[in-house]
Design an enzyme around this catalytic site. Sequence first.
Site, PDB file in Angstrom:
ATOM      1  N   ASN A  10      -5.028   6.001  -6.875  1.00  0.00           N
ATOM      2  CA  ASN A  10      -5.373   5.037  -7.924  1.00  0.00           C
ATOM      3  C   ASN A  10      -5.791   3.755  -7.218  1.00  0.00           C
ATOM      4  O   ASN A  10      -4.957   3.018  -6.705  1.00  0.00           O
ATOM      5  CB  ASN A  10      -4.138   4.804  -8.812  1.00  0.00           C
ATOM      6  CG  ASN A  10      -4.359   3.702  -9.826  1.00  0.00           C
ATOM      7  OD1 ASN A  10      -5.488   3.255 -10.049  1.00  0.00           O
ATOM      8  ND2 ASN A  10      -3.268   3.265 -10.460  1.00  0.00           N
ATOM      9  N   TRP A  11      -7.092   3.526  -7.222  1.00  0.00           N
ATOM     10  CA  TRP A  11      -7.602   2.364  -6.474  1.00  0.00           C
ATOM     11  C   TRP A  11      -7.386   1.046  -7.189  1.00  0.00           C
ATOM     12  O   TRP A  11      -7.620  -0.018  -6.632  1.00  0.00           O
ATOM     13  CB  TRP A  11      -9.101   2.554  -6.201  1.00  0.00           C
ATOM     14  CG  TRP A  11      -9.395   3.422  -5.026  1.00  0.00           C
ATOM     15  CD1 TRP A  11      -8.503   4.034  -4.205  1.00  0.00           C
ATOM     16  CD2 TRP A  11     -10.695   3.775  -4.533  1.00  0.00           C
ATOM     17  NE1 TRP A  11      -9.147   4.747  -3.235  1.00  0.00           N
ATOM     18  CE2 TRP A  11     -10.500   4.601  -3.414  1.00  0.00           C
ATOM     19  CE3 TRP A  11     -11.997   3.481  -4.940  1.00  0.00           C
ATOM     20  CZ2 TRP A  11     -11.571   5.128  -2.679  1.00  0.00           C
ATOM     21  CZ3 TRP A  11     -13.055   4.001  -4.214  1.00  0.00           C
ATOM     22  CH2 TRP A  11     -12.843   4.819  -3.096  1.00  0.00           C
ATOM     23  N   LYS A  12      -7.043   1.111  -8.485  1.00  0.00           N
ATOM     24  CA  LYS A  12      -6.894  -0.108  -9.295  1.00  0.00           C
ATOM     25  C   LYS A  12      -8.186  -0.939  -9.199  1.00  0.00           C
ATOM     26  O   LYS A  12      -9.266  -0.354  -9.115  1.00  0.00           O
ATOM     27  CB  LYS A  12      -5.636  -0.873  -8.863  1.00  0.00           C
ATOM     28  CG  LYS A  12      -4.407   0.047  -8.860  1.00  0.00           C
ATOM     29  CD  LYS A  12      -3.098  -0.657  -8.730  1.00  0.00           C
ATOM     30  CE  LYS A  12      -1.968   0.369  -8.751  1.00  0.00           C
ATOM     31  NZ  LYS A  12      -0.642  -0.219  -8.694  1.00  0.00           N
ATOM     32  N   HIS A  95      -0.725   3.497 -17.757  1.00  0.00           N
ATOM     33  CA  HIS A  95      -0.165   2.971 -16.500  1.00  0.00           C
ATOM     34  C   HIS A  95       0.662   1.730 -16.824  1.00  0.00           C
ATOM     35  O   HIS A  95       0.325   0.976 -17.751  1.00  0.00           O
ATOM     36  CB  HIS A  95      -1.308   2.630 -15.531  1.00  0.00           C
ATOM     37  CG  HIS A  95      -0.820   2.280 -14.162  1.00  0.00           C
ATOM     38  ND1 HIS A  95      -0.326   1.029 -13.863  1.00  0.00           N
ATOM     39  CD2 HIS A  95      -0.708   3.019 -13.032  1.00  0.00           C
ATOM     40  CE1 HIS A  95       0.062   1.019 -12.596  1.00  0.00           C
ATOM     41  NE2 HIS A  95      -0.155   2.209 -12.066  1.00  0.00           N
ATOM     42  N   GLU A  97       0.792  -1.074 -15.542  1.00  0.00           N
ATOM     43  CA  GLU A  97       0.029  -2.331 -15.552  1.00  0.00           C
ATOM     44  C   GLU A  97      -0.712  -2.494 -16.885  1.00  0.00           C
ATOM     45  O   GLU A  97      -0.885  -3.614 -17.371  1.00  0.00           O
ATOM     46  CB  GLU A  97      -0.930  -2.376 -14.349  1.00  0.00           C
ATOM     47  CG  GLU A  97      -0.157  -2.660 -13.066  1.00  0.00           C
ATOM     48  CD  GLU A  97      -0.742  -2.042 -11.802  1.00  0.00           C
ATOM     49  OE1 GLU A  97      -1.928  -1.684 -11.783  1.00  0.00           O
ATOM     50  OE2 GLU A  97       0.015  -1.912 -10.819  1.00  0.00           O
ATOM     51  N   GLU A 167       6.398   7.048 -13.068  1.00  0.00           N
ATOM     52  CA  GLU A 167       6.263   5.891 -12.193  1.00  0.00           C
ATOM     53  C   GLU A 167       7.285   4.837 -12.602  1.00  0.00           C
ATOM     54  O   GLU A 167       7.028   4.053 -13.532  1.00  0.00           O
ATOM     55  CB  GLU A 167       4.858   5.296 -12.311  1.00  0.00           C
ATOM     56  CG  GLU A 167       3.759   6.231 -11.864  1.00  0.00           C
ATOM     57  CD  GLU A 167       2.542   5.461 -11.365  1.00  0.00           C
ATOM     58  OE1 GLU A 167       2.127   5.731 -10.232  1.00  0.00           O
ATOM     59  OE2 GLU A 167       2.048   4.585 -12.073  1.00  0.00           O
ATOM     60  N   GLY A 173       4.181  -0.739  -6.134  1.00  0.00           N
ATOM     61  CA  GLY A 173       3.656  -1.821  -5.300  1.00  0.00           C
ATOM     62  C   GLY A 173       4.737  -2.705  -4.700  1.00  0.00           C
ATOM     63  O   GLY A 173       4.459  -3.787  -4.195  1.00  0.00           O
ATOM     64  N   SER A 213       5.115   3.395  -4.602  1.00  0.00           N
ATOM     65  CA  SER A 213       5.277   3.220  -3.156  1.00  0.00           C
ATOM     66  C   SER A 213       5.326   4.543  -2.379  1.00  0.00           C
ATOM     67  O   SER A 213       6.093   4.684  -1.423  1.00  0.00           O
ATOM     68  CB  SER A 213       6.514   2.357  -2.859  1.00  0.00           C
ATOM     69  OG  SER A 213       6.369   1.080  -3.466  1.00  0.00           O
ATOM     70  N   GLY A 234      -0.983   4.426  -5.176  1.00  0.00           N
ATOM     71  CA  GLY A 234      -1.755   3.198  -5.314  1.00  0.00           C
ATOM     72  C   GLY A 234      -2.160   2.658  -3.950  1.00  0.00           C
ATOM     73  O   GLY A 234      -3.142   3.100  -3.344  1.00  0.00           O
ATOM     74  N   GLY A 235      -1.373   1.722  -3.438  1.00  0.00           N
ATOM     75  CA  GLY A 235      -1.680   1.032  -2.178  1.00  0.00           C
ATOM     76  C   GLY A 235      -2.109   1.948  -1.038  1.00  0.00           C
ATOM     77  O   GLY A 235      -3.123   1.680  -0.368  1.00  0.00           O
TER      78      GLY A 235
HETATM   79  P1  PGA Z   1       1.805   2.038  -5.393  1.00  0.00           P
HETATM   80  O1  PGA Z   1       1.130   2.188  -6.872  1.00  0.00           O
HETATM   81  O2  PGA Z   1       1.636   3.353  -4.715  1.00  0.00           O
HETATM   82  O3  PGA Z   1       1.021   0.928  -4.739  1.00  0.00           O
HETATM   83  O4  PGA Z   1       3.231   1.686  -5.618  1.00  0.00           O
HETATM   84  C1  PGA Z   1       1.283   3.350  -7.633  1.00  0.00           C
HETATM   85  C2  PGA Z   1       0.577   3.190  -8.957  1.00  0.00           C
HETATM   86  O5  PGA Z   1       0.561   2.068  -9.489  1.00  0.00           O
HETATM   87  O6  PGA Z   1       0.003   4.151  -9.502  1.00  0.00           O
END
Ligand code: PGA
Length: 250
Positions: A10-12, A95, A97, A167, A173, A213, A234-235
């Site tokens: 997930n590149w956001k 998600h 966010e 999640e 993150g 994470s 994500g990251g």
């Molecule tokens: P993260 O993000 O791996 O940076 O914790 C995961 C996500 O938000 O899907």
Amino acid sequence: MRKLPLIAGNWKMNKSSGETTSFIKELAPHITDCDVMVYLAVPFTYISLASRASEKTGIVIGAQNMNDAKKGAFTGEVAGIMLKDSGAEFVILGHSERRHIFGEDNDFINKKVIRAIKDDIKPILCVGETEEERDGKRTEDVLKEQLEKGLSKVSKEDVKNVVIAYEPVWAIGTGKTATPQVANSAHQFIRKTISSIFGATPAKNIYIIYGGSVKGENIEDLLKQKDIDGALVGGASLEVESFLEIIRKS
Ligand code: PGA
């Protein structure tokens, strides 16, 4: 039999068009011999580009959100049929966010899930508790509500095509991963809830992936858990090296 792991990046809101193409070009040759399904959720503006760059590579391109309407006067929104037309095969919905920064609730997320199914895009429905909810011992209530409402009016037939991403919000993150045991017990609870809504077979077959994470150092232990079928990353999906390490260890 163990399911083929699903690793979704997930590149956001990150990367440029040039970085999108070079990432896919660099990653593609390394994944041909990996027994892993590799998904990449890129920003809307790069879906066409990424799906062209991914042709015949096995990398599946998707989106990070969509609107619940088929089309119409919704300035700034993007419809599922547009995503599909641009080459997206899946979409991340609900998600944390989106829930916490943009105020999306379970009913709105449910409408998007239904629309994605109608538009033939695989929904990845994200669920997860905040730190406060976990501390207040409300994790299971929160997950149950997110699943019951998020999957309301979804048929037994269609749920086969849905992926659930667990999640925990406190692990996104932050560098704090849920321990494999903590994650697995949430996954077990999710599977049990799916079973009570849809029956034992859909519950057994549905993919439940973990996010928060995830990195090369923890993926193996997470995937050793019986109810963890993959990861939403994500990251660590932003660099080829760290994403590839996760894929290789899966
Ligand atoms: P993260 O993000 O791996 O940076 O914790 C995961 C996500 O938000 O899907």
